[in-house]
Structures are given as structure tokens and as C-alpha cells.
Enzyme design. Sequence first.
Site, PDB file in Angstrom:
ATOM      1  CD  GLU A 159       8.015  -3.289  -8.602  1.00  0.00           C
ATOM      2  OE1 GLU A 159       7.838  -2.273  -7.906  1.00  0.00           O
ATOM      3  OE2 GLU A 159       7.166  -3.703  -9.409  1.00  0.00           O
ATOM      4  CD  GLU A 266       3.910  -6.940 -11.754  1.00  0.00           C
ATOM      5  OE1 GLU A 266       3.916  -5.762 -12.129  1.00  0.00           O
ATOM      6  OE2 GLU A 266       4.317  -7.310 -10.636  1.00  0.00           O
TER       7      GLU A 266
HETATM    8  O1  9MR Z   1      -1.927  -3.047 -10.518  1.00  0.00           O
HETATM    9  C1  9MR Z   1      -1.720  -2.885  -9.126  1.00  0.00           C
HETATM   10  C2  9MR Z   1      -2.645  -1.811  -8.583  1.00  0.00           C
HETATM   11  O2  9MR Z   1      -3.995  -2.226  -8.707  1.00  0.00           O
HETATM   12  C3  9MR Z   1      -2.312  -1.541  -7.133  1.00  0.00           C
HETATM   13  O3  9MR Z   1      -3.097  -0.428  -6.687  1.00  0.00           O
HETATM   14  C4  9MR Z   1      -0.822  -1.204  -6.977  1.00  0.00           C
HETATM   15  C5  9MR Z   1      -0.449  -0.997  -5.527  1.00  0.00           C
HETATM   16  O4  9MR Z   1      -0.697  -2.159  -4.770  1.00  0.00           O
HETATM   17  O5  9MR Z   1      -0.041  -2.260  -7.512  1.00  0.00           O
HETATM   18  C6  9MR Z   1      -0.278  -2.508  -8.877  1.00  0.00           C
HETATM   19  O6  9MR Z   1       0.540  -3.591  -9.320  1.00  0.00           O
HETATM   20  C7  9MR Z   1       1.949  -3.377  -9.296  1.00  0.00           C
HETATM   21  C8  9MR Z   1       2.575  -4.689  -8.915  1.00  0.00           C
HETATM   22  O7  9MR Z   1       2.089  -5.125  -7.681  1.00  0.00           O
HETATM   23  C9  9MR Z   1       4.103  -4.569  -8.872  1.00  0.00           C
HETATM   24  N1  9MR Z   1       4.621  -4.064 -10.124  1.00  0.00           N
HETATM   25  C10 9MR Z   1       4.009  -2.836 -10.603  1.00  0.00           C
HETATM   26  C11 9MR Z   1       2.492  -2.993 -10.676  1.00  0.00           C
HETATM   27  C12 9MR Z   1       1.851  -1.707 -11.206  1.00  0.00           C
HETATM   28  O8  9MR Z   1       2.036  -0.670 -10.302  1.00  0.00           O
END
Ligand code: 9MR
Length: 356
Positions: A159, A266
Site C-alpha cells: 500500500e 486479502e
Molecule cells: O486484518 C488485519 C487486522 O487483523 C490487523 O489488525 C490490521 C493491522 O495489522 O491489518 C489487517 O489486515 C490489513 C492488511 O494487512 C493490509 N491490507 C488491509 C488489511 C485490513 O486492514
Amino acid sequence: MHLKYSFFILCAAFMVGCNESAVTEESPEGTQPYTALRSVAPFPVGVAVQSGRLGAAVHSGVVRTVFNSVTAEYEMKMQHLTDASGNFIWSPADALIAFAKEHDMQIHGHTLVWHQSTPAWLANFGGTDAEFEDAVRDYITTVVTRYKEDVVSWDVINEAFEDGTGALRNSVFRRRMGPDYIARLFQYTRAADPDVLLFYNDYGTIWDAAKRDSMFAMVDDLQSRGIPIDGIGLQMHITHTFPALQNIVEVMDAMVQRGLKIHISEMDVRVNPEGDLLVLTDARSQLQKKRVSEIAAAFMDLPEEYRFAITWWGLRDPESWLIDFWGNPEWGLLFNAEYQPKPAYEGFLEALTGRG
Ligand code: 9MR
């Protein structure tokens, strides 16, 4: 149906005949609960897992029986692999990796650098810019080397571009390493492991033209300079109606044209974006099934060498990040709260087996 699923849950919970063969093949006698994705998919099918949830036998039973690839939902991000002072914390990630290896699952590393997971030791780094970059390179080298035998692919950076403008995010990495920092992150990762596959991972690249253009300009630039990049993570956080399938196909085609492997990463499919549902209706569930099926079918249509994997962003609906993030009841995944596969699971399976 319900009895069969219950049988499976019991089997997973009590380890009675709960090996892969319990669900890997459909039985003419109808004794098998359902077909495991891993037994039919011609590419790895993954799920995001939280290390702490693997202690529950039902949870880990379904994960290992149904999927053959895992991504750590957060345990392999910088903020979790190091404490505020920069000391490494390995055990949650190690536990997840040990689980995956034990059950013959591929491991996708997520993610070496992400602006939203910047630990204090880097956010407040006291040294020079050159020392900052050395610290980032050391971090990458240490992590990638530790998991060299186990991790087949890494999201090198996650990102990196702004929504709407496609500008490079002004993260501490961008500020301290300069505008060409992404190229060097890829080089440092490749130097640590010549065999690991290197991915760029982002959301919104289907519907945000500015972000998509920036991402492809970055890829074109890396490729023109001989800097390694193997694939793109196409984060599939979508709804049952948006975006149009055609737009998804177009962006995947643009990746194929560049010789990039595609990771539908994802994945979750929101069915309550307007917040009009308090319970999941059968009608909405069927729309979700159709959506999942058409996307999996489009992925199946790609030439084999470009199909890296499809990874679901969580196992069961109530565990998904979507609920807190959007503030609506949501059912975006393949399994319901009772670990039962939903119609979306069937739709996915049908597409993978050409029955969709
Ligand atoms: O789903 C993930 C959540 O459990 C975590 O708390 C968060 C922060 O580490 O990240 C979420 O996953 C993200 C992913 O790593 C990157 N793209 C967006 C996802 C949703 O926020």
C-alpha cells in the site's frame, strides 16, 4: 447437509478421522462432508490466520484441512516482529510457520514494509538517513533469511500509493530513503533470498485509476531497470456488487501483459455495504456465491503461470476485520460462525472445478 457439516466439525474438534482425506474427495456414498479446496484447486488457496486462533482444534482443523496456503494476518508485520526498541519477537510467527509446515501448507510473507505497521524504533529513528536505510536493510535481511526455507513469497511493500492521487505516500520510509526507496526494498529482499518471489500488494487498484497508474508505472520502471519484481497482490476487498467483473479482468490482464504473477490477496466479499441487513439473508448469500464464483472463474481463465494464489482474508465471518472497520454486521468470508461452509464456498469450489 447440516448433519454432514456437524460431523465434520466433530471430526475436526476431536481428531476422529480428521486427516485431509476426510474431506479431500467427494464420496458417492455421501459420507464426506464437503470437498476441501486444497484437494481440487490447481493453484494454492490460502487463508489469513492469526497464530493465537490455532490453539482451537476446530479452527486449526478447518484451516489445515481446507486450505494449502497461509498468510499471517498480522504476526509477520514489522510492528509485530519487533518491539518498540527494535528487538525481535519471533514466537507468534514461528508458531504459525511451524503449523503451516506440519500440514504441508505454502507460506506467503506479509509484509516487510507497510506504513501502517511502522514500529517506534523506526518512526523515531535518531540516526542519519543512511543509518535509517541500513536499519531497514538489516531488518529485511534478518527476517527474510530466517524464513528462507519456509516462505515462498513476500509482500515486499504494502500500500505505497495514496488513494485518489496515486502519489507516493509520504511515509517515514519515503522521507528517509528518498523517492526511489521501493526499488531498493526489492533489491534488499532479493539479496537476502535469491529464490523468494517478490510481490507488491495494494487495494483499490481495480477502481482507483490514479493508484493503478502509479502502481504500473512503478512496475514498468523497476522492470526497465532490471530490478526484480515477480508479482502483484491484488487485494480483493470488494462487495457483492462492486467493482464490475470486467474491471477486475482488465487489471489482471494488465498484470499478465507485464509478465507478473497474480495473487488475489486479502479476499472478502461484503454483502452489507449499505447496512440494510441485520442477519444474512439467503438472497444476499446467493449473490455473494455468484460473485465469488465469477471471480474465481476469471482467475481460472488466466494462463497457469500467472495464477499465483487466491488468499481469503480470514476464515469465519465473525472474525473478519470488516465488522470493526465498516461498523455494519458483515459476512464476507467462506465460513459462517459455526465453521460451516457457506454458499460462497460452493460457488468457489464450482469455479475451481469448472462446474461454475
Ligand atoms: O486484518 C488485519 C487486522 O487483523 C490487523 O489488525 C490490521 C493491522 O495489522 O491489518 C489487517 O489486515 C490489513 C492488511 O494487512 C493490509 N491490507 C488491509 C488489511 C485490513 O486492514
